[in-house]
Design a protein around this motif. Structure first.
Motif, short mmCIF file in Angstrom:
data_model
loop_
_atom_site.label_atom_id
_atom_site.label_comp_id
_atom_site.label_asym_id
_atom_site.label_seq_id
_atom_site.Cartn_x
_atom_site.Cartn_y
_atom_site.Cartn_z
N ASP A 42 -5.36 -63.16 6.60
CA ASP A 42 -4.92 -61.78 6.40
C ASP A 42 -3.45 -61.67 6.01
N GLY A 43 -2.72 -62.80 5.98
CA GLY A 43 -1.32 -62.75 5.60
C GLY A 43 -0.37 -62.42 6.73
N LEU A 44 -0.83 -62.52 7.98
CA LEU A 44 0.03 -62.25 9.13
C LEU A 44 0.57 -63.53 9.78
N PHE A 45 -0.25 -64.57 9.88
CA PHE A 45 0.16 -65.93 10.24
C PHE A 45 0.37 -66.18 11.74
N ASN A 86 -14.88 -68.70 -7.03
CA ASN A 86 -16.13 -68.44 -6.32
C ASN A 86 -16.88 -69.72 -5.99
N ASP A 87 -16.64 -70.80 -6.75
CA ASP A 87 -17.28 -72.08 -6.45
C ASP A 87 -16.78 -72.67 -5.13
N LEU A 88 -15.60 -72.24 -4.71
CA LEU A 88 -15.01 -72.75 -3.47
C LEU A 88 -15.03 -71.72 -2.34
N SER A 89 -15.49 -70.49 -2.63
CA SER A 89 -15.27 -69.37 -1.70
C SER A 89 -13.80 -69.35 -1.28
N LEU A 90 -12.93 -69.44 -2.28
CA LEU A 90 -11.49 -69.54 -2.04
C LEU A 90 -10.92 -68.20 -1.57
N ARG A 91 -10.18 -68.25 -0.48
CA ARG A 91 -9.51 -67.06 0.06
C ARG A 91 -8.04 -67.41 0.26
N ILE A 92 -7.14 -66.57 -0.24
CA ILE A 92 -5.70 -66.80 -0.13
C ILE A 92 -5.04 -65.51 0.35
N ALA A 93 -4.10 -65.64 1.27
CA ALA A 93 -3.31 -64.49 1.70
C ALA A 93 -1.86 -64.94 1.90
N PRO A 94 -0.89 -64.06 1.55
CA PRO A 94 -1.10 -62.72 1.01
C PRO A 94 -1.35 -62.75 -0.50
N THR A 95 -1.68 -61.58 -1.04
CA THR A 95 -1.92 -61.43 -2.47
C THR A 95 -0.63 -61.12 -3.22
N THR A 121 3.88 -61.70 -3.50
CA THR A 121 4.83 -62.81 -3.39
C THR A 121 5.22 -63.03 -1.93
N SER A 122 5.41 -64.31 -1.58
CA SER A 122 5.71 -64.66 -0.20
C SER A 122 6.32 -66.05 -0.16
N SER A 123 6.89 -66.39 0.98
CA SER A 123 7.40 -67.74 1.21
C SER A 123 6.43 -68.58 2.02
N GLU A 124 5.28 -68.00 2.39
CA GLU A 124 4.27 -68.73 3.15
C GLU A 124 2.89 -68.20 2.78
N PHE A 125 1.90 -69.09 2.88
CA PHE A 125 0.55 -68.75 2.47
C PHE A 125 -0.46 -69.42 3.38
N GLU A 126 -1.63 -68.79 3.51
CA GLU A 126 -2.76 -69.39 4.19
C GLU A 126 -3.96 -69.37 3.26
#
Length: 595
Positions: free
Chosen positions: A35-38, A137-146, A148-153
């Motif tokens: 969700d981009g909260l971490f 969609n081949d990976l069911s890839l989910r990235i947050a946040p959508t 710009t940021s200095s950290e990602f999940e």
């Protein structure tokens, strides 16, 4: 067993094992919300820490790895700078899914079955000597946040063909390399061999479902929904929308991508025949429908991409409720989006400070700002709405904390009712992975939040679907956006006291416009009647103009300065100061006159 040995085993299972050539991480699973909260990463040990300053552009800081029964989770952070993970980068992720350097694509000491290029939004699977192109969609890839940021999940399905090697295995061990493929680009790990991990099938708590009912029957439910090209009126999709909206049972519906207020009002009325529904005028593709009478509605910005509607909730909240509904410019139109949020922030500043809005509202009016904001670029756009941080102050005036108590408003982070995900948009055929495009901002000075969530029927089990009268594919077939729900707790004692809506001491606000080339308006606030002096001084402290010396009433006073001195002559371009003296105290603000 000796305590020190127990401690060592515990650290191996949940910790780090370093060697000069190999970084190894052995872990159990963790319930991660993408969700981009971490905050849920705090208890996950660091898998690898990277040296600061060993790259010229993107400088990786550290990386963590964990999983649940569905996904492999990866978190990483940069030492400095902000980046957009779905564009504008050359970041590559390599995963050796069978822990065998002799299979897959040889890179940095591992044999990668998966290579993913984030900036291209595509990658490759390497299996049995074959290279196959992959998309999100081949990976069911989910990235947050959508944004710009200095950290990602990141989440990647453990059951994807890349990680199962075309269904031949369940991933239990592997290695990861993260790199930037540019001149002097950074890499984790620095030494060949990858970051090694092992998945133990310990129990990860399943997602705790969020029920669809209100916490209190009297709570006011706001539904925000982009219906994709007037989807509610589409005969092939209308039944999906009907089941969704009836299950959610909202009191207020803010729609985006809908053009006809009268026809949609008739449809919603037919779905809820026992209540009287009301519809606002349609502004561009925005409409608000409500079980409460709509006192007034208006456009807020020149592009008609944000509207306002004032609802009669006096009996329920003790005040009327103000709803803002937005559908900002899509996709790569970052400049347009920033202009739109800047213009809105400036308009709201004038409304809240000077009551210079499209219609009258009472001080302390509760407000909620919802919609499809299309935030897929710079974080600044979120901060402009949340914090009143205006980018183009020359055009739209000074920054302004947008809540009634001079604080930021709340950016809510709802999750799916039956999955630990926070995305609100999903289109499997797109190169873009699902993301958070739809937002809920609200005034916590005047509103206490109740339940809030995102409905995704694909994540619900049959029991839940049957109970709510839903079908598994409803949200997928209805729109590429998911419905977002926010309940307002109806307690008339919630919020700030009216006496504290505005400052309790004299306040001099920044003039507007600033800079200016002819006339500017100076606003100040008094909490009690006072004799005030308001003047203009230059950078040397010399008085240029005396604007007022008189007793002023409680509240905001607006005084214009036309750029002249006490002789009535136009002054030259330069820096000046508004100087307010009241009750033995002085306040000043800088202003710039440009000719």
């Amino acid at each position: 067993m000796h305590n020190s040995l127990l401690l060592f085993i515990s650290e191996v299972v949940r910790g780090l094992v370093f060697s000069p050539l190999l970084v190894s991480y052995v872990f159990g699973g963790d319930p991660i919300n993408i969700d981009g909260l971490f905050e849920d990463w705090d208890d996950v040990p660091t898998s690898y820490s990277d040296q600061n300053g060993d790259a010229t552009t993107a400088d990786y800081s550290f990386l963590k790895i964990t999983h649940d029964s569905e996904f492999l989770f990866i978190y990483f952070k940069f030492h400095n700078g902000e980046f957009l993970m779905q564009d504008w980068n050359d970041f590559h992720l390599y995963i050796d899914a069978d822990n065998d350097s002799m299979t897959g694509n040889t890179f940095h000491g591992i044999g990668a079955e998966l290579e993913w290029t984030f900036g291209d939004r595509s990658g490759y699977k390497y299996s049995n000597g074959q290279q196959t192109e992959l998309y999100q969609n081949d990976l069911s890839l989910r990235i947050a946040p959508t944004i710009t940021s200095s950290e990602f999940e990141i989440a990647i399905s453990r059951h994807s063909t890349a990680l199962t090697i075309d269904g031949s295995q369940s991933i239990t061990q592997g290695k990861i390399v993260l790199t930037e493929n540019s001149n002097n680009g950074d890499m984790m790990p620095d030494n060949a061999g990858g970051i090694s991990f092992t998945i133990f099938e310990d129990e990860v708590f399943p997602t705790e479902p969020i029920t669809l009912g209100r916490l209190n029957d009297s709570d006011i439910r706001v539904l925000s929904y982009n219906t994709l090209n007037e989807g509610i009126l589409d005969g092939d999709r209308q039944l999906h929308f009907k089941r969704i909206i009836q299950a959610l049972d909202p009191d207020v519906i803010a729609l985006q991508e809908h053009g006809d207020w009268e026809e949609i009002d008739d449809v919603i009325q037919s779905w809820f025949p026992n209540q009287q529904w009301h519809a606002s005028w349609t502004y561009r593709d925005l409409v608000v429908l409500s079980r409460f009478s709509i006192i007034n509605d208006a456009n807020m910005i020149s592009s008609e991409r944000t509207m306002a509607a004032l609802l009669d909730t006096e009996d329920e909240l003790g005040k009327n409720l103000l709803i803002f509904n937005s559908h900002l410019s899509c996709c790569s139109n970052n400049e347009d989006r920033q202009q739109q949020v800047d213009e809105f922030a400036g308009a709201w500043r004038e409304w809240i400070l000077n009551n210079a809005g499209p219609f009258e509202i009472e001080a302390g009016t509760p407000f909620v700002h919802v919609g499809d904001f299309n935030y897929v670029g710079f974080r600044q756009q979120v901060e402009t709405i949340r914090d009143g941080d205006i980018e183009d102050e020359n055009q739209y005036g000074n920054d302004f904390l947008p809540d009634w108590d001079s604080t930021s408003i709340i950016d809510l982070f709802p999750r799916h009712t039956h999955r630990r995900m926070g995305y609100t948009w999903r289109k499997d055929g797109s190169s873009f992975n699902p993301g958070k495009l739809d937002y809920i901002f609200y005034s916590d000075a005047t509103i206490d939040s109740g339940k809030h969530f995102i409905l995704n029927t694909l994540a619900m089990d049959e029991t839940a679907l049957d109970y709510y009268g839903l079908e598994w594919h409803d949200t997928q077939e209805a729109s590429d956006h998911l419905p977002v729900v926010f309940d307002i707790y109806t307690n008339n004692d919630v919020g700030i006291e009216k006496d504290h809506i505005l400052p309790i001491m004299p306040t001099l606000y920044p003039n507007y416009p600033n800079p200016f080339n002819s006339t500017t308006t100076i606003t100040f606030y008094l909490s009690k009647p006072e004799i005030v002096d308001l003047s203009i001084v230059d950078v040397m402290g010399n008085t240029v103009q005396k604007l007022i010396h008189e007793k002023r009433p409680v509240g905001n006073s607006l005084i214009n300065w036309d750029g002249t001195n006490m002789m009535g002559e136009s002054v030259t371009s330069g820096i000046y100061f508004s100087l307010l003296k009241v009750d033995g105290r002085s306040f000043e603000n800088k202003m710039v006159l440009l000719k």
